[in-house]
Scaffold this motif. Structure first.
Motif, PDB file in Angstrom:
ATOM      1  N   ALA A 213      -3.556   1.620  10.877  1.00  0.00           N
ATOM      2  CA  ALA A 213      -2.495   2.219  10.076  1.00  0.00           C
ATOM      3  C   ALA A 213      -1.432   1.219   9.637  1.00  0.00           C
ATOM      4  O   ALA A 213      -0.667   1.496   8.716  1.00  0.00           O
ATOM      5  CB  ALA A 213      -1.839   3.361  10.851  1.00  0.00           C
ATOM      6  N   GLY A 214      -1.373   0.056  10.272  1.00  0.00           N
ATOM      7  CA  GLY A 214      -0.369  -0.935   9.911  1.00  0.00           C
ATOM      8  C   GLY A 214      -0.711  -1.764   8.691  1.00  0.00           C
ATOM      9  O   GLY A 214       0.093  -2.599   8.264  1.00  0.00           O
ATOM     10  N   VAL A 215      -1.879  -1.561   8.113  1.00  0.00           N
ATOM     11  CA  VAL A 215      -2.275  -2.326   6.922  1.00  0.00           C
ATOM     12  C   VAL A 215      -1.438  -1.865   5.733  1.00  0.00           C
ATOM     13  O   VAL A 215      -1.466  -0.682   5.360  1.00  0.00           O
ATOM     14  CB  VAL A 215      -3.778  -2.130   6.624  1.00  0.00           C
ATOM     15  N   THR A 216      -0.691  -2.775   5.135  1.00  0.00           N
ATOM     16  CA  THR A 216       0.200  -2.414   4.035  1.00  0.00           C
ATOM     17  C   THR A 216      -0.379  -2.721   2.663  1.00  0.00           C
ATOM     18  O   THR A 216       0.198  -2.326   1.653  1.00  0.00           O
ATOM     19  CB  THR A 216       1.545  -3.153   4.178  1.00  0.00           C
ATOM     20  N   ALA A 217      -1.493  -3.432   2.606  1.00  0.00           N
ATOM     21  CA  ALA A 217      -2.112  -3.745   1.321  1.00  0.00           C
ATOM     22  C   ALA A 217      -2.610  -2.478   0.642  1.00  0.00           C
ATOM     23  O   ALA A 217      -2.869  -1.457   1.290  1.00  0.00           O
ATOM     24  CB  ALA A 217      -3.284  -4.703   1.534  1.00  0.00           C
ATOM     25  N   GLU A 218      -2.742  -2.543  -0.674  1.00  0.00           N
ATOM     26  CA  GLU A 218      -3.462  -1.489  -1.381  1.00  0.00           C
ATOM     27  C   GLU A 218      -4.948  -1.686  -1.106  1.00  0.00           C
ATOM     28  O   GLU A 218      -5.475  -2.795  -1.258  1.00  0.00           O
ATOM     29  CB  GLU A 218      -3.174  -1.555  -2.879  1.00  0.00           C
ATOM     30  N   VAL A 219      -5.627  -0.628  -0.714  1.00  0.00           N
ATOM     31  CA  VAL A 219      -7.008  -0.746  -0.259  1.00  0.00           C
ATOM     32  C   VAL A 219      -7.906   0.202  -1.047  1.00  0.00           C
ATOM     33  O   VAL A 219      -7.605   1.393  -1.183  1.00  0.00           O
ATOM     34  CB  VAL A 219      -7.138  -0.430   1.247  1.00  0.00           C
ATOM     35  N   LEU A 220      -9.006  -0.345  -1.547  1.00  0.00           N
ATOM     36  CA  LEU A 220     -10.071   0.450  -2.150  1.00  0.00           C
ATOM     37  C   LEU A 220     -11.212   0.521  -1.152  1.00  0.00           C
ATOM     38  O   LEU A 220     -11.795  -0.503  -0.790  1.00  0.00           O
ATOM     39  CB  LEU A 220     -10.548  -0.190  -3.452  1.00  0.00           C
ATOM     40  N   LEU A 221     -11.522   1.720  -0.685  1.00  0.00           N
ATOM     41  CA  LEU A 221     -12.586   1.939   0.287  1.00  0.00           C
ATOM     42  C   LEU A 221     -13.796   2.478  -0.460  1.00  0.00           C
ATOM     43  O   LEU A 221     -13.907   3.679  -0.725  1.00  0.00           O
ATOM     44  CB  LEU A 221     -12.119   2.930   1.358  1.00  0.00           C
ATOM     45  N   ALA A 222     -14.696   1.577  -0.824  1.00  0.00           N
ATOM     46  CA  ALA A 222     -15.839   1.947  -1.655  1.00  0.00           C
ATOM     47  C   ALA A 222     -17.125   1.958  -0.835  1.00  0.00           C
ATOM     48  O   ALA A 222     -17.276   1.201   0.135  1.00  0.00           O
ATOM     49  CB  ALA A 222     -15.976   0.971  -2.825  1.00  0.00           C
ATOM     50  N   CYS A 223     -18.030   2.816  -1.219  1.00  0.00           N
ATOM     51  CA  CYS A 223     -19.370   2.826  -0.619  1.00  0.00           C
ATOM     52  C   CYS A 223     -20.365   3.276  -1.674  1.00  0.00           C
ATOM     53  O   CYS A 223     -20.001   3.838  -2.705  1.00  0.00           O
ATOM     54  CB  CYS A 223     -19.414   3.733   0.610  1.00  0.00           C
ATOM     55  N   GLY A 224     -21.640   3.033  -1.398  1.00  0.00           N
ATOM     56  CA  GLY A 224     -22.682   3.368  -2.353  1.00  0.00           C
ATOM     57  C   GLY A 224     -23.182   4.789  -2.186  1.00  0.00           C
ATOM     58  O   GLY A 224     -23.467   5.233  -1.070  1.00  0.00           O
ATOM     59  N   GLY A 225     -23.316   5.502  -3.291  1.00  0.00           N
ATOM     60  CA  GLY A 225     -23.824   6.855  -3.233  1.00  0.00           C
ATOM     61  C   GLY A 225     -25.276   6.938  -2.828  1.00  0.00           C
ATOM     62  O   GLY A 225     -25.738   7.987  -2.369  1.00  0.00           O
ATOM     63  N   GLY A 240      -7.246   8.344   5.473  1.00  0.00           N
ATOM     64  CA  GLY A 240      -6.279   9.290   6.005  1.00  0.00           C
ATOM     65  C   GLY A 240      -5.122   8.651   6.735  1.00  0.00           C
ATOM     66  O   GLY A 240      -4.095   9.312   6.960  1.00  0.00           O
ATOM     67  N   VAL A 241      -5.257   7.366   7.108  1.00  0.00           N
ATOM     68  CA  VAL A 241      -4.184   6.705   7.860  1.00  0.00           C
ATOM     69  C   VAL A 241      -3.619   5.479   7.142  1.00  0.00           C
ATOM     70  O   VAL A 241      -2.474   5.097   7.406  1.00  0.00           O
ATOM     71  CB  VAL A 241      -4.662   6.292   9.273  1.00  0.00           C
ATOM     72  N   LEU A 242      -4.390   4.854   6.257  1.00  0.00           N
ATOM     73  CA  LEU A 242      -3.871   3.691   5.537  1.00  0.00           C
ATOM     74  C   LEU A 242      -2.868   4.166   4.490  1.00  0.00           C
ATOM     75  O   LEU A 242      -3.157   5.079   3.709  1.00  0.00           O
ATOM     76  CB  LEU A 242      -5.013   2.922   4.851  1.00  0.00           C
ATOM     77  N   PRO A 243      -1.684   3.569   4.442  1.00  0.00           N
ATOM     78  CA  PRO A 243      -0.631   4.104   3.571  1.00  0.00           C
ATOM     79  C   PRO A 243      -0.910   3.969   2.082  1.00  0.00           C
ATOM     80  O   PRO A 243      -0.383   4.743   1.283  1.00  0.00           O
ATOM     81  CB  PRO A 243       0.611   3.298   3.977  1.00  0.00           C
ATOM     82  N   HIS A 244      -1.719   2.989   1.667  1.00  0.00           N
ATOM     83  CA  HIS A 244      -1.971   2.761   0.236  1.00  0.00           C
ATOM     84  C   HIS A 244      -3.472   2.589   0.021  1.00  0.00           C
ATOM     85  O   HIS A 244      -3.936   1.505  -0.341  1.00  0.00           O
ATOM     86  CB  HIS A 244      -1.219   1.526  -0.273  1.00  0.00           C
ATOM     87  N   ALA A 245      -4.226   3.657   0.246  1.00  0.00           N
ATOM     88  CA  ALA A 245      -5.679   3.549   0.151  1.00  0.00           C
ATOM     89  C   ALA A 245      -6.266   4.704  -0.640  1.00  0.00           C
ATOM     90  O   ALA A 245      -5.694   5.800  -0.690  1.00  0.00           O
ATOM     91  CB  ALA A 245      -6.306   3.517   1.545  1.00  0.00           C
ATOM     92  N   ARG A 246      -7.394   4.429  -1.268  1.00  0.00           N
ATOM     93  CA  ARG A 246      -8.172   5.484  -1.909  1.00  0.00           C
ATOM     94  C   ARG A 246      -9.655   5.172  -1.715  1.00  0.00           C
ATOM     95  O   ARG A 246     -10.031   4.023  -1.462  1.00  0.00           O
ATOM     96  CB  ARG A 246      -7.846   5.609  -3.399  1.00  0.00           C
ATOM     97  N   THR A 247     -10.470   6.212  -1.814  1.00  0.00           N
ATOM     98  CA  THR A 247     -11.903   6.049  -1.619  1.00  0.00           C
ATOM     99  C   THR A 247     -12.633   6.101  -2.952  1.00  0.00           C
ATOM    100  O   THR A 247     -12.145   6.653  -3.939  1.00  0.00           O
ATOM    101  CB  THR A 247     -12.477   7.133  -0.691  1.00  0.00           C
ATOM    102  N   LEU A 248     -13.821   5.521  -2.957  1.00  0.00           N
ATOM    103  CA  LEU A 248     -14.672   5.533  -4.150  1.00  0.00           C
ATOM    104  C   LEU A 248     -16.125   5.550  -3.697  1.00  0.00           C
ATOM    105  O   LEU A 248     -16.548   4.682  -2.931  1.00  0.00           O
ATOM    106  CB  LEU A 248     -14.409   4.294  -5.013  1.00  0.00           C
ATOM    107  N   VAL A 249     -16.879   6.535  -4.160  1.00  0.00           N
ATOM    108  CA  VAL A 249     -18.319   6.567  -3.950  1.00  0.00           C
ATOM    109  C   VAL A 249     -18.968   6.105  -5.253  1.00  0.00           C
ATOM    110  O   VAL A 249     -18.777   6.732  -6.306  1.00  0.00           O
ATOM    111  CB  VAL A 249     -18.814   7.971  -3.564  1.00  0.00           C
TER     112      VAL A 249
END
Length: 284
Positions: A213-225, A240-249
């Motif tokens: 949760a302490g990661v302050t970078a903007e994060v793209l959490l991508a995985c393959g469909g 759900g815990v990283l302050p600046h993250a979004r997911t991408l399938v």
């Protein structure tokens, strides 16, 4: 248009040299490669980003032109080396793939200067979701000198989505013996002990997602469909815990999509690294 690669040597914290292979022009991106491979399979990705970015590749310790790895393996050199590359280049954008995603997220959690971090199929153990129970059996086979069997166990343990993973172990071992005759197979076989060490380290970092949760970078959490199904719940837990993250399938993408660099994945990465910041990264 053909792109020219440049090579420079960056001093590591322990006095070793990190060989940096760079291509392109524009804002910089550092790629942290996965386990069992070298930077060679990421050159296509780098070239397809090179019209918009300067992409930096380097081999992690114990591979190709990299210095030897310290033993016993604890991953500290991997984090320190990424820090040295970021300092030398001034780059603040990072892509991490598979085990390289684990290295990059650890670095971001330690407040290394990473503003944007794109993770693709990152090997992060969260709440036991990442399948690593096969590691002791694979290690036993490798220590006995049966690399084909160890590789078959590893592939079956990780590629849970693949029909091949449900074949009898003897059949998978025979297929791996043939695979070991190919250039990529030889590299993966030679690096398998390293891969197993890295997998065991990832397992030791199992826990609640809040540890990141302490990661302050903007994060793209991508995985393959079209890849293993466990990456999506891992990414959702982290988001759900990283302050600046979004997911991408990524549609139609498997675990090796980052190396294959299809246009829709490359464009998604480029969009992430060029989009306006949602919030300025904060540092202690």
């Amino acid at each position: 248009m053909e792109q020219d690669w440049s090579v420079q040597r960056v001093p590591a914290a322990d006095g070793a040299e990190i060989v940096l292979h760079s291509v392109g022009s524009g804002p910089g991106i550092v790629v942290v490669h996965g386990g069992g491979v070298t930077i060679d399979i990421y050159r296509r990705l780098a070239l397809r980003l090179a019209d918009r970015f300067t992409v930096h590749l380097y081999n992690r310790r114990g591979r190709a032109d990299a210095a030897a790895r310290a033993e016993p393996y604890d991953g500290e050199q991997d984090v320190a080396d990424l820090g040295s590359v970021l300092t030398a280049t001034g780059v603040r954008n990072v892509i991490g793939h598979s085990g390289g995603g684990f290295v990059a997220l650890r670095a971001a959690a330690r407040d290394l200067p990473i503003d944007r971090l794109a993770l693709y199929d990152a090997a992060i153990q969260v709440n036991g979701l990442f399948p690593l129970g096969w590691v002791p059996t694979a290690r036993k086979a490798a220590q006995a000198g049966d690399i084909a069997r160890a590789l078959a166990i590893t592939g079956g343990g990780l590629n849970t989505h693949s029909p091949a993973s449900r074949l009898p172990l003897a059949v998978r071992t025979t297929l791996c013996r043939l695979f070991l005759r190919t250039p990529v197979g030889r590299t993966m076989g030679e690096l398998l002990p390293t891969t197993l060490d890295e997998s065991a380290l990832i397992q030791r970092h199992d826990g609640q997602p809040e540890q990141w949760a302490g990661v302050t970078a903007e994060v793209l959490l991508a995985c393959g469909g079209a890849g293993p199904s466990y990456y999506q719940p891992i990414n959702e837990a982290l988001a759900g815990v990283l302050p600046h993250a979004r997911t991408l399938v990524v549609p139609r993408a498997s675990h090796d999509a980052l190396n294959r660099a299809p246009e829709h994945l490359v464009d998604a990465l480029a969009g992430f690294f060029t989009a306006p910041a949602t919030a300025p990264p904060t540092r202690s």
